[in-house]
Structure formats: C-alpha cells, structure tokens
Design a protein around this motif. Structure first.
Motif, PDB file in Angstrom:
ATOM      1  N   ASN A  46      30.994  48.414  24.463  1.00  0.00           N
ATOM      2  CA  ASN A  46      31.492  47.652  24.246  1.00  0.00           C
ATOM      3  C   ASN A  46      31.336  47.066  25.824  1.00  0.00           C
ATOM      4  O   ASN A  46      31.121  46.092  26.534  1.00  0.00           O
ATOM      5  N   LEU A  47      31.621  48.554  26.571  1.00  0.00           N
ATOM      6  CA  LEU A  47      31.455  48.619  27.937  1.00  0.00           C
ATOM      7  C   LEU A  47      30.065  48.013  28.587  1.00  0.00           C
ATOM      8  O   LEU A  47      30.409  47.277  29.712  1.00  0.00           O
ATOM      9  N   ASP A  48      29.264  48.065  28.088  1.00  0.00           N
ATOM     10  CA  ASP A  48      27.927  47.892  27.908  1.00  0.00           C
ATOM     11  C   ASP A  48      27.927  46.206  28.087  1.00  0.00           C
ATOM     12  O   ASP A  48      27.742  45.567  29.603  1.00  0.00           O
ATOM     13  N   LEU A  49      28.193  44.962  27.627  1.00  0.00           N
ATOM     14  CA  LEU A  49      28.295  44.423  27.882  1.00  0.00           C
ATOM     15  C   LEU A  49      29.350  43.153  28.110  1.00  0.00           C
ATOM     16  O   LEU A  49      28.945  42.390  29.502  1.00  0.00           O
ATOM     17  N   ILE A  50      30.552  44.167  29.209  1.00  0.00           N
ATOM     18  CA  ILE A  50      31.334  43.954  30.196  1.00  0.00           C
ATOM     19  C   ILE A  50      30.862  43.826  31.001  1.00  0.00           C
ATOM     20  O   ILE A  50      30.881  43.198  32.071  1.00  0.00           O
ATOM     21  N   MET A  51      30.038  45.388  31.334  1.00  0.00           N
ATOM     22  CA  MET A  51      29.539  44.968  32.588  1.00  0.00           C
ATOM     23  C   MET A  51      27.785  44.268  32.950  1.00  0.00           C
ATOM     24  O   MET A  51      27.186  45.504  33.893  1.00  0.00           O
ATOM     25  N   GLY A  52      27.856  44.002  31.746  1.00  0.00           N
ATOM     26  CA  GLY A  52      25.822  43.206  31.617  1.00  0.00           C
ATOM     27  C   GLY A  52      25.248  43.485  31.958  1.00  0.00           C
ATOM     28  O   GLY A  52      24.254  43.602  32.632  1.00  0.00           O
ATOM     29  N   CYS A  53      24.967  45.050  30.832  1.00  0.00           N
ATOM     30  CA  CYS A  53      23.850  46.242  31.191  1.00  0.00           C
ATOM     31  C   CYS A  53      23.314  46.622  29.892  1.00  0.00           C
ATOM     32  O   CYS A  53      22.976  47.448  29.584  1.00  0.00           O
ATOM     33  N   GLU A  54      23.616  45.218  29.069  1.00  0.00           N
ATOM     34  CA  GLU A  54      23.432  45.726  27.678  1.00  0.00           C
ATOM     35  C   GLU A  54      22.420  45.923  26.833  1.00  0.00           C
ATOM     36  O   GLU A  54      21.953  46.255  25.896  1.00  0.00           O
ATOM     37  N   ARG A  55      21.228  44.942  28.145  1.00  0.00           N
ATOM     38  CA  ARG A  55      19.790  45.158  27.547  1.00  0.00           C
ATOM     39  C   ARG A  55      19.405  46.267  27.797  1.00  0.00           C
ATOM     40  O   ARG A  55      18.281  46.205  28.190  1.00  0.00           O
ATOM     41  N   GLY A  81      45.174  48.701  20.527  1.00  0.00           N
ATOM     42  CA  GLY A  81      44.002  47.632  20.931  1.00  0.00           C
ATOM     43  C   GLY A  81      43.908  46.482  21.595  1.00  0.00           C
ATOM     44  O   GLY A  81      44.771  45.708  21.469  1.00  0.00           O
ATOM     45  N   GLY A  82      43.369  45.886  22.730  1.00  0.00           N
ATOM     46  CA  GLY A  82      43.304  44.566  22.968  1.00  0.00           C
ATOM     47  C   GLY A  82      44.265  44.219  24.032  1.00  0.00           C
ATOM     48  O   GLY A  82      44.265  42.726  24.249  1.00  0.00           O
ATOM     49  N   VAL A  83      44.061  45.082  24.738  1.00  0.00           N
ATOM     50  CA  VAL A  83      45.792  45.150  25.710  1.00  0.00           C
ATOM     51  C   VAL A  83      44.634  44.847  27.380  1.00  0.00           C
ATOM     52  O   VAL A  83      45.411  44.596  28.114  1.00  0.00           O
ATOM     53  N   GLY A  84      43.645  44.960  27.310  1.00  0.00           N
ATOM     54  CA  GLY A  84      42.356  44.582  28.522  1.00  0.00           C
ATOM     55  C   GLY A  84      41.938  46.605  28.804  1.00  0.00           C
ATOM     56  O   GLY A  84      41.892  46.599  29.960  1.00  0.00           O
ATOM     57  N   LYS A  85      41.800  47.367  28.347  1.00  0.00           N
ATOM     58  CA  LYS A  85      40.724  48.602  28.392  1.00  0.00           C
ATOM     59  C   LYS A  85      39.791  48.625  29.109  1.00  0.00           C
ATOM     60  O   LYS A  85      39.799  48.826  30.381  1.00  0.00           O
ATOM     61  N   THR A  86      38.785  47.673  28.206  1.00  0.00           N
ATOM     62  CA  THR A  86      37.387  47.923  28.696  1.00  0.00           C
ATOM     63  C   THR A  86      37.424  46.719  30.329  1.00  0.00           C
ATOM     64  O   THR A  86      36.598  47.074  31.131  1.00  0.00           O
ATOM     65  N   THR A  87      37.885  46.330  30.053  1.00  0.00           N
ATOM     66  CA  THR A  87      38.579  44.847  31.288  1.00  0.00           C
ATOM     67  C   THR A  87      39.320  45.853  32.939  1.00  0.00           C
ATOM     68  O   THR A  87      38.453  45.444  33.891  1.00  0.00           O
ATOM     69  N   THR A  88      39.359  46.009  32.864  1.00  0.00           N
ATOM     70  CA  THR A  88      40.719  47.504  33.648  1.00  0.00           C
ATOM     71  C   THR A  88      39.555  48.309  34.147  1.00  0.00           C
ATOM     72  O   THR A  88      38.935  48.796  35.229  1.00  0.00           O
ATOM     73  N   SER A  89      38.855  48.588  32.961  1.00  0.00           N
ATOM     74  CA  SER A  89      37.969  50.484  33.232  1.00  0.00           C
ATOM     75  C   SER A  89      36.145  49.876  33.930  1.00  0.00           C
ATOM     76  O   SER A  89      36.353  50.490  34.995  1.00  0.00           O
ATOM     77  N   ALA A  90      36.149  49.175  33.587  1.00  0.00           N
ATOM     78  CA  ALA A  90      35.120  47.648  34.014  1.00  0.00           C
ATOM     79  C   ALA A  90      35.754  47.413  35.695  1.00  0.00           C
ATOM     80  O   ALA A  90      34.832  47.562  36.941  1.00  0.00           O
ATOM     81  N   ALA A  91      36.559  47.051  36.385  1.00  0.00           N
ATOM     82  CA  ALA A  91      37.204  46.237  37.193  1.00  0.00           C
ATOM     83  C   ALA A  91      37.336  47.514  38.190  1.00  0.00           C
ATOM     84  O   ALA A  91      36.847  47.626  39.292  1.00  0.00           O
ATOM     85  N   ILE A  92      37.743  48.240  37.772  1.00  0.00           N
ATOM     86  CA  ILE A  92      38.081  49.990  38.316  1.00  0.00           C
ATOM     87  C   ILE A  92      37.179  50.302  38.767  1.00  0.00           C
ATOM     88  O   ILE A  92      36.803  50.886  40.175  1.00  0.00           O
ATOM     89  N   LEU A 110      38.126  36.187  30.642  1.00  0.00           N
ATOM     90  CA  LEU A 110      37.046  35.853  29.862  1.00  0.00           C
ATOM     91  C   LEU A 110      35.655  35.254  30.285  1.00  0.00           C
ATOM     92  O   LEU A 110      34.648  35.371  30.198  1.00  0.00           O
ATOM     93  N   ASN A 111      35.787  34.432  31.640  1.00  0.00           N
ATOM     94  CA  ASN A 111      34.836  33.618  31.961  1.00  0.00           C
ATOM     95  C   ASN A 111      34.178  35.480  32.743  1.00  0.00           C
ATOM     96  O   ASN A 111      32.562  35.192  32.337  1.00  0.00           O
ATOM     97  N   ALA A 112      34.546  35.969  33.502  1.00  0.00           N
ATOM     98  CA  ALA A 112      33.974  37.270  33.811  1.00  0.00           C
ATOM     99  C   ALA A 112      32.948  38.095  32.400  1.00  0.00           C
ATOM    100  O   ALA A 112      32.549  38.214  32.832  1.00  0.00           O
ATOM    101  N   SER A 113      33.673  38.333  31.289  1.00  0.00           N
ATOM    102  CA  SER A 113      33.610  38.647  30.412  1.00  0.00           C
ATOM    103  C   SER A 113      32.158  38.598  29.644  1.00  0.00           C
ATOM    104  O   SER A 113      31.604  38.802  29.452  1.00  0.00           O
ATOM    105  N   ASN A 114      32.187  36.739  29.698  1.00  0.00           N
ATOM    106  CA  ASN A 114      31.527  35.855  29.339  1.00  0.00           C
ATOM    107  C   ASN A 114      29.582  36.452  30.065  1.00  0.00           C
ATOM    108  O   ASN A 114      28.615  36.009  29.266  1.00  0.00           O
ATOM    109  N   ALA A 115      30.313  36.115  31.101  1.00  0.00           N
ATOM    110  CA  ALA A 115      29.047  36.827  32.259  1.00  0.00           C
ATOM    111  C   ALA A 115      28.482  38.406  32.585  1.00  0.00           C
ATOM    112  O   ALA A 115      27.805  38.423  32.324  1.00  0.00           O
ATOM    113  N   GLY A 116      29.135  38.581  31.992  1.00  0.00           N
ATOM    114  CA  GLY A 116      28.869  40.256  32.344  1.00  0.00           C
ATOM    115  C   GLY A 116      29.269  40.678  33.658  1.00  0.00           C
ATOM    116  O   GLY A 116      28.547  42.215  33.374  1.00  0.00           O
ATOM    117  N   ILE A 117      30.095  40.354  34.049  1.00  0.00           N
ATOM    118  CA  ILE A 117      30.179  41.127  35.668  1.00  0.00           C
ATOM    119  C   ILE A 117      32.029  41.025  35.989  1.00  0.00           C
ATOM    120  O   ILE A 117      32.812  40.268  35.282  1.00  0.00           O
TER     121      ILE A 117
END
Lengths: 269, 97
Positions: free
Chosen positions: A45-54, A12-23, A217-224
């Motif tokens: 958590n993917l919804d948060l990283i993609m900025g669509c949680e709401r 865990g914590g190696v960047g799977k969700t960050t990578t999924s969202a990016a690719i 981290l900046n990207a995940s903060n913003a959900g982009i």
C-alpha cells in the motif's frame, strides 16, 4: 552508512504507512538521500500513498530472489529526486522475505543512501519482525487509545529482545514515540487519553504529536505524502517530527485545543 | 471543556478509566515478558510431584524467574502446611505405594 528507521506499532490502522511516507519525504526534502521500503508483503500500500502505484515493475521480493536488481526495482519519487520507493510484492507466499535476503538488500542500499525507512506491516509476525530486525531507530506510531498503547508496549518488548542490535548485544534500538490521530478537544473533555497518560505508560522520547486531520485522507486520496501539504496541521506536525529527528529543537504543537472562546464555551465542533 | 459539557457531564471520564486499565494490564504483561514460556507448565508439574508426598494448595508454590546480566535464577518457593497434614499425606502416599 545509512541509518535504518523502522516505523512500527503492532496494531494496524494507526498511521504507519502515512508516517513512513511523510518522514521519508521529509528527510529527502531536506537533501538526504532516502529509500522507503514496504515490508507488507501481500498487502502492498505504500505505493498508493506515495502515488507511484502505476510505476511498479519489480518489487522487494524480486530483488531478494535475484529476479531484478535494486536499480530496476527502486522507483524515484516524482516530487523529490532524493527519494526512492521499494514496493512490497503482492505475492501470497509468506516466506518470500528472508532474514538473509532482507539483510543483503539493506546492506546494498546502505552504500548509497543516508536513510532507509522500513514501513512495517501490522502484527508481530514475520514481516513485522523483519522490518524491525536491522533497525537503528524505531518510530513507534501510537493512537491515544487502549489497544494501540498496549500493542505499542508489546512491540517495545520485541524491539528490545528480538532485533539484531539486541542479539549482538550492541547499543539498543533508539525508540521514539509518534502520537497520531490526537484530538486535543476530546482530551480536554476527558474522553481521550492525553499525551501525559500515554507517556506515563510508555515513557518514550516524543518525536511529535500528529493531530487528527482531514488533510491525511485528502493526501492519501491524491497519493501525495501529507508532509507536502505545508498548510495542513498534520503536514506541519510531520515536518516538525523530521526536524526534531535531525536534531533541531522545536516546541511541541497541537497539544492544546485551539478552538475559539465562544465555540469552546458552547461546545461547537 | 465547554459550558454545555459542564452541565451535561455527570458520567465519569472514560479516559481515566482507560489509563487505569492500561497501567494494570501493561504492568502484568511486562512481568511475563522475556521469561521462559515453560514456566507455567513447570509449575504445574512440580505441583503434581509435590502433591504425591505433601498436600499443598495450588498457590503454595511460586516459581520466580530472574535475570541479571550474567546469570538466570529460577527460584522455587513451596509453603508446606503444618506437620499433622504432612504426615498424613506422606502416610497415604506410602500406603499407595
């Protein structure tokens, strides 16, 4: 027919969700209709990283159980109209996902989408197994660190034996390496495993090196997804990954330390 | 590596230690991958049966599992001790019965 990609790692914590969202964003930006699915039931958590949680109304489990249809559950991305997100359920029921149910959803998505990106949970339990079971390609996300490399190797064993392709004796899943959180300066000073070290052990087809970067981290903060930060090193690295996956030849970047001569000389950070 | 690091560093590089440890571990884990999980127990039980008749060491038995495209082979290798030992053990076993 869609191509199914699993983003996996074991650890865990190696960047799977960050990578999924990016690719997923990268593929969609290039005009390929893409769906990205969160398989981490209970820890969505993917919804948060993609900025669509709401905008989550229905989820993956609702679709499997027939409580909603796919079109109701899929969330269209606000930055790219070729990209859709299928969020995980927050249920604590571990058996909410079934092999048959996942198969049905992937088959239905395959009719309409070019790529389906499956964001695997950590571990080697049910969610992770289901995320990789139907895959055609696997992006193995690895940090240059002992436990991550070991877990990736373990995951490679599972990909080769427990997937649909393995069970039906079809061509095996194509495995690609994404080396993330890479810090060339630490590699240079001998305190971090180098790309060559990792490749000597895993020997996979390298899709790209993602440098350790503040932009993630900046990207995940913003959900982009970080790939949309085109000026950032990590964003560019992911853009290269997508291009290489689509068959373009691009030289690998971010392997070498780019610090200036004086800072190099005096060890400035 | 920076000039300051050069003067500072007398300690060994941790990355090379990491690589060595990983290579050994991964080789070991790959060997046991995709092998039936009953192998250790099989070895243990075989040991017990053989020890009823012959006195052998723990490492005298090796169980190897190999897999080709179309067949699986279980290879059992038992190193017997010299004749003297064997007879004694066999006699003891006979007496026990």
């Amino acid at each position: 027919m869609a191509r199914i990609i699993v983003v996996t790692s074991g650890k865990g914590g190696v960047g799977k969700t960050t990578t999924s969202a990016a690719i997923a964003m990268g593929l969609a930006k290039r005009g390929h209709k893409t769906a990205v699915i969160d398989f981490d039931v209970g820890l969505r958590n993917l919804d948060l990283i993609m900025g669509c949680e709401r905008r989550v109304v229905y989820d993956f489990v609702n679709v499997i159980n027939g409580e909603a249809n796919l079109n109701q559950a899929l969330i269209r991305d606000k930055n790219c109209n070729q990209l859709y997100i299928l969020p995980a359920s927050q249920t604590r029921d571990k058996d909410a996902l079934t092999l048959e149910g996942v198969g049905r959803v992937l088959e239905e998505l395959s009719k309409d989408f070019k790529y389906i990106v499956c964001d695997s949970p950590a571990g080697i339990e049910k969610g992770a197994n289901l995320a990789m079971y139907y895959a055609d390609d696997a992006f193995v996300v690895t940090n240059p660190e002992v436990s991550s490399v070991r877990d990736s190797d373990r995951m490679l064993g599972i990909l080769a034996s427990k997937s649909r392709r393995a069970e039906l004796r079809m061509d095996p899943i194509k495995e690609f390496l994404l080396l993330t959180r890479y810090d060339p300066s630490r590699v240079e000073s001998g305190e971090m495993l180098s790309l060559e070290d990792v490749q000597e052990i895993l020997s996979l087809h390298l899709l790209g090196i993602i440098p350790e970067s503040k932009s993630v981290l900046n990207a995940s903060n913003a959900g982009i997804p970080v790939i949309l930060d085109e000026k950032s090193d990590a964003g560019q690295a992911y853009a290269d990954v997508v291009a290489r996956y689509l068959g373009e030849k691009r030289p690998h970047r971010f392997v070498e330390n780019k610090k200036g001569f004086l800072r190099k000389l005096f060890g400035g950070k | 590596m920076s000039l300051l690091d050069y003067f500072r560093s007398s300690k060994s590089k941790t990355a090379s230690v990491a690589k060595e440890r990983l290579q050994i571990l991964v080789a070991h884990e790959r060997y046991y991958r995709n092998k039936p999980s009953y192998l250790p127990q099989l070895q243990e039980e075989l040991m017990q049966v053989i020890r009823k008749y012959v006195e052998v060491d723990q490492d005298a038995i090796s169980v190897k599992f190999e897999q080709d495209d179309n067949q699986e082979t279980l290879e059992l290798n038992i190193v017997l001790p010299d004749a003297q030992h064997t007879r004694n053990a066999a006699t003891e076993a006979g007496n026990a019965l």
